[in-house]
Each structure stands twice: as structure tokens, then as C-alpha cells.
Design an enzyme around this catalytic site. Structure first.
Site, PDB file in Angstrom:
ATOM      1  N   CYS A 142       0.817  -1.225   0.000  1.00 26.32           N
ATOM      2  CA  CYS A 142       0.000   0.000   0.000  1.00 26.32           C
ATOM      3  C   CYS A 142       0.849   1.273   0.000  1.00 26.32           C
ATOM      4  O   CYS A 142       0.330   2.364  -0.208  1.00 26.32           O
ATOM      5  CB  CYS A 142      -0.946  -0.006   1.190  1.00 26.32           C
ATOM      6  SG  CYS A 142      -2.044  -1.433   1.135  1.00 26.32           S
ATOM      7  N   HIS A 177      -3.618   6.634   2.887  1.00 30.96           N
ATOM      8  CA  HIS A 177      -4.023   5.369   2.272  1.00 30.96           C
ATOM      9  C   HIS A 177      -5.408   4.985   2.795  1.00 30.96           C
ATOM     10  O   HIS A 177      -5.693   5.117   3.979  1.00 30.96           O
ATOM     11  CB  HIS A 177      -2.990   4.303   2.636  1.00 30.96           C
ATOM     12  CG  HIS A 177      -3.415   2.924   2.286  1.00 30.96           C
ATOM     13  ND1 HIS A 177      -3.854   2.570   1.025  1.00 30.96           N
ATOM     14  CD2 HIS A 177      -3.495   1.790   3.042  1.00 30.96           C
ATOM     15  CE1 HIS A 177      -4.163   1.289   1.014  1.00 30.96           C
ATOM     16  NE2 HIS A 177      -3.961   0.797   2.221  1.00 30.96           N
ATOM     17  N   ASN A 230     -10.261  -0.778  -0.526  1.00 26.82           N
ATOM     18  CA  ASN A 230      -8.806  -0.609  -0.459  1.00 26.82           C
ATOM     19  C   ASN A 230      -8.196  -1.123  -1.766  1.00 26.82           C
ATOM     20  O   ASN A 230      -8.144  -2.334  -1.991  1.00 26.82           O
ATOM     21  CB  ASN A 230      -8.275  -1.399   0.750  1.00 26.82           C
ATOM     22  CG  ASN A 230      -6.763  -1.310   0.899  1.00 26.82           C
ATOM     23  OD1 ASN A 230      -6.069  -0.801   0.008  1.00 26.82           O
ATOM     24  ND2 ASN A 230      -6.255  -1.804   2.006  1.00 26.82           N
TER      25      ASN A 230
HETATM   26  N1  COA Z   1     -18.755  -9.552   8.450  1.00 26.27           N
HETATM   27  C1  COA Z   1     -19.252  -9.827   9.665  1.00 26.27           C
HETATM   28  N2  COA Z   1     -18.505 -10.141  10.703  1.00 26.27           N
HETATM   29  C2  COA Z   1     -17.179 -10.162  10.536  1.00 26.27           C
HETATM   30  C3  COA Z   1     -16.579  -9.888   9.296  1.00 26.27           C
HETATM   31  C4  COA Z   1     -17.429  -9.575   8.229  1.00 26.27           C
HETATM   32  N3  COA Z   1     -16.953  -9.291   6.994  1.00 26.27           N
HETATM   33  N4  COA Z   1     -15.239  -9.991   9.417  1.00 26.27           N
HETATM   34  C5  COA Z   1     -14.993 -10.308  10.695  1.00 26.27           C
HETATM   35  N5  COA Z   1     -16.169 -10.431  11.368  1.00 26.27           N
HETATM   36  C6  COA Z   1     -16.372 -10.779  12.764  1.00 26.27           C
HETATM   37  C7  COA Z   1     -15.223 -11.531  13.381  1.00 26.27           C
HETATM   38  O1  COA Z   1     -15.313 -12.894  13.081  1.00 26.27           O
HETATM   39  C8  COA Z   1     -15.411 -11.231  14.842  1.00 26.27           C
HETATM   40  O2  COA Z   1     -16.410 -12.066  15.332  1.00 26.27           O
HETATM   41  P1  COA Z   1     -16.299 -12.707  16.806  1.00 26.27           P
HETATM   42  O3  COA Z   1     -16.286 -11.529  17.731  1.00 26.27           O
HETATM   43  O4  COA Z   1     -17.525 -13.538  16.895  1.00 26.27           O
HETATM   44  O5  COA Z   1     -15.005 -13.461  16.825  1.00 26.27           O
HETATM   45  C9  COA Z   1     -15.956  -9.811  14.846  1.00 26.27           C
HETATM   46  O6  COA Z   1     -16.458  -9.570  13.521  1.00 26.27           O
HETATM   47  C10 COA Z   1     -14.924  -8.757  15.169  1.00 26.27           C
HETATM   48  O7  COA Z   1     -13.747  -9.054  14.431  1.00 26.27           O
HETATM   49  P2  COA Z   1     -12.507  -8.096  14.454  1.00 26.27           P
HETATM   50  O8  COA Z   1     -11.438  -8.694  13.634  1.00 26.27           O
HETATM   51  O9  COA Z   1     -12.202  -7.745  15.872  1.00 26.27           O
HETATM   52  O10 COA Z   1     -13.146  -6.826  13.732  1.00 26.27           O
HETATM   53  P3  COA Z   1     -12.484  -5.432  13.503  1.00 26.27           P
HETATM   54  O11 COA Z   1     -13.352  -4.388  14.065  1.00 26.27           O
HETATM   55  O12 COA Z   1     -11.039  -5.411  13.867  1.00 26.27           O
HETATM   56  O13 COA Z   1     -12.586  -5.278  11.931  1.00 26.27           O
HETATM   57  C11 COA Z   1     -11.115  -5.420  10.047  1.00 26.27           C
HETATM   58  C12 COA Z   1     -11.908  -6.196  11.118  1.00 26.27           C
HETATM   59  C13 COA Z   1     -10.358  -6.427   9.203  1.00 26.27           C
HETATM   60  C14 COA Z   1     -12.098  -4.628   9.196  1.00 26.27           C
HETATM   61  C15 COA Z   1     -10.124  -4.429  10.759  1.00 26.27           C
HETATM   62  O14 COA Z   1      -9.392  -5.126  11.725  1.00 26.27           O
HETATM   63  C16 COA Z   1      -9.192  -3.793   9.805  1.00 26.27           C
HETATM   64  O15 COA Z   1      -9.568  -2.996   8.977  1.00 26.27           O
HETATM   65  N6  COA Z   1      -7.879  -4.092   9.927  1.00 26.27           N
HETATM   66  C17 COA Z   1      -6.886  -3.547   9.044  1.00 26.27           C
HETATM   67  C18 COA Z   1      -6.898  -4.338   7.777  1.00 26.27           C
HETATM   68  C19 COA Z   1      -6.203  -3.588   6.676  1.00 26.27           C
HETATM   69  O16 COA Z   1      -6.242  -2.395   6.624  1.00 26.27           O
HETATM   70  N7  COA Z   1      -5.568  -4.337   5.774  1.00 26.27           N
HETATM   71  C20 COA Z   1      -4.896  -3.762   4.676  1.00 26.27           C
HETATM   72  C21 COA Z   1      -3.786  -2.909   5.143  1.00 26.27           C
HETATM   73  S1  COA Z   1      -3.049  -2.011   3.896  1.00 26.27           S
END
Ligand code: COA
Length: 331
Positions: A113, A254, A284
Site C-alpha cells: 500500500c 491510504h 482498499n
Molecule cells: N462480516 C461480519 N462479521 C465479521 C466480518 C465480516 N466481513 N469480518 C470479521 N467479522 C467478525 C469476526 O469474526 C469477529 O467475530 P467474533 O467476535 O464472533 O469473533 C468480529 O467480527 C470482530 O472481528 P474483528 O477482527 O475484531 O473486527 P475489527 O473491528 O477489527 O474489523 C477489520 C476487522 C479487518 C475490518 C479491521 O481489523 C481492519 O480494517 N484491519 C486492518 C486491515 C487492513 O487495513 N488491511 C490492509 C492494510 S493495507
């Protein structure tokens, strides 16, 4: 040393849309969850057979024209991408032929990224030193080619898209790329990676069966690193230039997650109205997000000559980048 600037910008996204409603049919998710946790409503996705160089070509030809140049004027092509058409030849070589940049040399830049910020930094060095006059910098990715559409934790985030910029010599010493702050932290590499397909784990029937040719991430680890280091890189850059967040006219980070961008901006002290967000429409697009967001800000009239712009990126690696520039293009 000559001052380098972004002379022109252009972007391209494929027409096909993948909406949150479409994803609800593929995995166990909801429009509400995606919007609340990421800020994304839809992404653009290529048709089968369209590669990164195809998206890059569309953006590049317009950027070159907007710079008042022809492909023959391009000295160097730098393609920031995580999804090259092929491991080799490079996407830069494929693009060189597609746009007819007969005199250019070039290469792909692997910084995930941070591909666009690292590309602009590299181009600015080439232009400032006199080694090149017109460098075509592209941030482009076809993330849909490495996304597992059965994995709800990654498939809701990414989209496809390209942005291109011509970096050239500034006509005014006060306008252009002022400074940058780039660093990497390889210790956290496994938090965001595609495990198979490289020399470490070449493609085999087993790697395909285990779905190892897709993006794998520890979302929480990436989330925390991104906020902390977006702020850190920008803070160092502003302090070194004796500037504060209130001096910044536009903050183009980003676009990985709306919550990451707004939290980093808040910690840094950048006012919400100065933050560019367009993740709701593109998701993204990895190396594509910053030029796409910057180009939209230009089109929306949010930038005028002399404005102070802060670009920031965090990507797999981890790679961290930030660039401070005074705006002024030919467009
Ligand atoms: N739909 C519904 N539920 C989802 C889901 C989806 N698409 N993806 C994950 N969940 C669930 C998980 O399984 C978890 O359930 P649980 O509590 O029963 O275990 C719950 O939602 C919370 O998961 P969590 O990973 O804590 O959510 P979050 O708020 O951290 O959001 C991301 C997840 C991936 C959106 C977030 O962590 C993120 O954006 N991270 C950075 C990723 C990124 O930017 N990557 C590229 C970098 S350049």
C-alpha cells in the site's frame, strides 16, 4: 538540486461493481457490519483477463496528456503494485509497450500500500538529481486476483484500481515535493501477506488446495500498526519541517479503513474537514488509493496552488511512508 513536483494525475477503475449486497450473497456478512467496521459500500472489480497493466495503461495515457507530454517524453516508469501481471516480465515493461513509451526504462516497486508514496519519493530523487525529467509513477492493483471470496475477514475490504502521476521539474521552487519520511518494519511481515507463490513456497497443488495464494491478515495487528505509524511518520515529517498539523490543507492517507484514517488524523491533530475519504466507493485498492483520492480531491476543487498536502501510507511489510508537498500541477 531541482525541485520535483507532481505535474499531473489521472486514475482508472474498472466499471464492474461489487457491492456490500453482492458480498452478503458470498459470505456471512452484512452491509451494516461492513459499513460500520470499514466505511466501505462498494468496490470496482475487473473482468477476467484484465491485469494491472491494463488499468495502469488507462490512467497513464491520461496523466501523460494532462502533463502536456507524449509517451516519448517519459524517461522512467515506476509501477507500485502487489499484483503484477506476472512475476516477470515486470508490469512496468508490459506498460511501457502498451503506452508506447519508447525511451523509458522502468521497474516494479514492491511496497504494497506504500507503492505510490515510495514511487513518488523515488521519482522525486531521480528528477531532483537531474537523472530524469519526466517519471511516470503508477499505483495500481488488481486485488481481486489474490482475494479469497470465501474469507469474510478480507474479501469485504479490497478493490481494484489505478492511479498515475507524472513527476517532473517544478516551475517554482516553492511548489512541489518538499520532504518525505519513509521506513519499514519487517518484524511484523506475517501480519499481512500472501504466503505462497514466491521462492519460499512455490506454487504446488498443495498450496492451491490450502488456499495459500490469497491475502492473509491479522486484522487487529494491522489496524493498530497502521494508526500508530501513520501518525508517527507524519508527526516526524511535520516536526522536521517546523510545521504543525494545523498548517496542513489536505490530508490524503491510504484508504484501508475509515476508522484507521480518522483515528490517525485525530491523533495527529488534523481537522476532519481536511481529511480525504473515498473508501466508501472503492474499498482498499492497495497502491491505487492515494492517487485515486488525490485525483478526486483535485476534481472536487479541494486543492489550489500552494496548498500544503500531507500524503501517508502504511502497507504490508510493514512499509510506512509520508510525503509533504506544496500543490501545483498543470491540470
Ligand atoms: N462480516 C461480519 N462479521 C465479521 C466480518 C465480516 N466481513 N469480518 C470479521 N467479522 C467478525 C469476526 O469474526 C469477529 O467475530 P467474533 O467476535 O464472533 O469473533 C468480529 O467480527 C470482530 O472481528 P474483528 O477482527 O475484531 O473486527 P475489527 O473491528 O477489527 O474489523 C477489520 C476487522 C479487518 C475490518 C479491521 O481489523 C481492519 O480494517 N484491519 C486492518 C486491515 C487492513 O487495513 N488491511 C490492509 C492494510 S493495507
Amino acid at each position: 538540486m531541482r525541485r520535483a513536483r507532481i505535474t499531473s494525475l489521472a486514475t482508472y477503475v474498472p466499471p464492474r461493481l461489487l457491492t456490500n449486497a453482492d458480498l452478503e450473497k458470498l459470505v456471512d456478512t452484512t452491509d451494516e457490519w461492513i459499513l460500520q467496521r470499514t466505511g466501505i459500500c462498494q468496490r470496482h472489480i475487473v473482468e477476467k483477463g484484465v491485469g494491472t497493466s491494463d488499468l495502469a495503461k488507462e490512467a497513464s495515457l491520461v496523466a501523460i496528456e494532462r502533463a502536456g507530454l507524449t509517451p516519448d517524453d517519459i524517461d522512467v516508469i515506476i509501477v507500485g503494485t502487489t499484483t503484477p501481471d506476472t512475476l516477470f516480465p515486470s508490469t512496468a515493461c508490459r506498460l511501457q509497450t502498451k503506452i508506447g513509451a519508447a525511451k523509458a526504462w522502468g521497474f516494479d516497486l514492491g511496497a504494497a500500500c506504500s507503492g505510490f508514496t515510495y514511487g513518488v519519493t523515488t521519482a522525486a530523487g531521480l528528477v531532483s538529481s537531474g537523472a530524469a525529467s519526466h517519471v511516470l509513477v503508477i499505483g495500481a492493483d488488481v486485488m481481486s486476483s489474490i482475494i479469497d471470496y470465501t474469507d469474510r475477514t478480507t474479501c469485504v475490504i479490497f478493490g481494484d484500481g489505478a492511479g498515475a502521476a507524472v513527476v517532473g521539474v517544478s516551475d517554482d521552487e516553492a511548489i512541489g515535493i518538499l520532504d518525505f519520511e519513509n521506513y519499514v518494519d519487517g518484524a511484523f511481515g506475517e501480519a499481512l501477506q500472501m504466503p505462497a507463490g514466491g521462492s519460499l513456497m512455490p506454487a504446488s497443488a498443495e498450496t492451491v488446495e490450502q488456499r495459500l495464494h490469497y491475502v492473509k491478515q491479522d486484522g487487529q495487528a494491522v489496524f493498530k500498526f497502521a494508526i500508530r505509524n501513520t501518525e508517527e511518520a507524519c508527526r516526524r515529517l511535520l516536526e522536521r519541517n517546523r510545521l504543525s498539523a494545523s498548517d496542513v490543507d489536505l490530508f490524503v492517507s491510504h484508504q484501508a479503513n475509515r476508522r484507521i484514517i480518522m483515528s490517525a488524523a485525530e491523533k495527529l491533530g488534523v481537522a476532519p474537514e481536511k481529511v480525504v475519504i473515498n473508501i466508501e466507493r472503492y474499498g482498499n485498492t492497495t497502491a491505487g488509493t492515494i492517487p485515486i483520492a488525490l485525483d478526486e480531491a483535485v476534481k472536487d476543487g479541494r486543492l489550489k496552488r500552494g496548498d500544503l498536502v500531507l500524503l501517508a501510507s502504511v502497507g504490508a511489510g510493514f512499509t510506512v511512508g509520508s510525503i509533504l508537498l506544496r500543490w501545483g500541477t498543470k491540470q
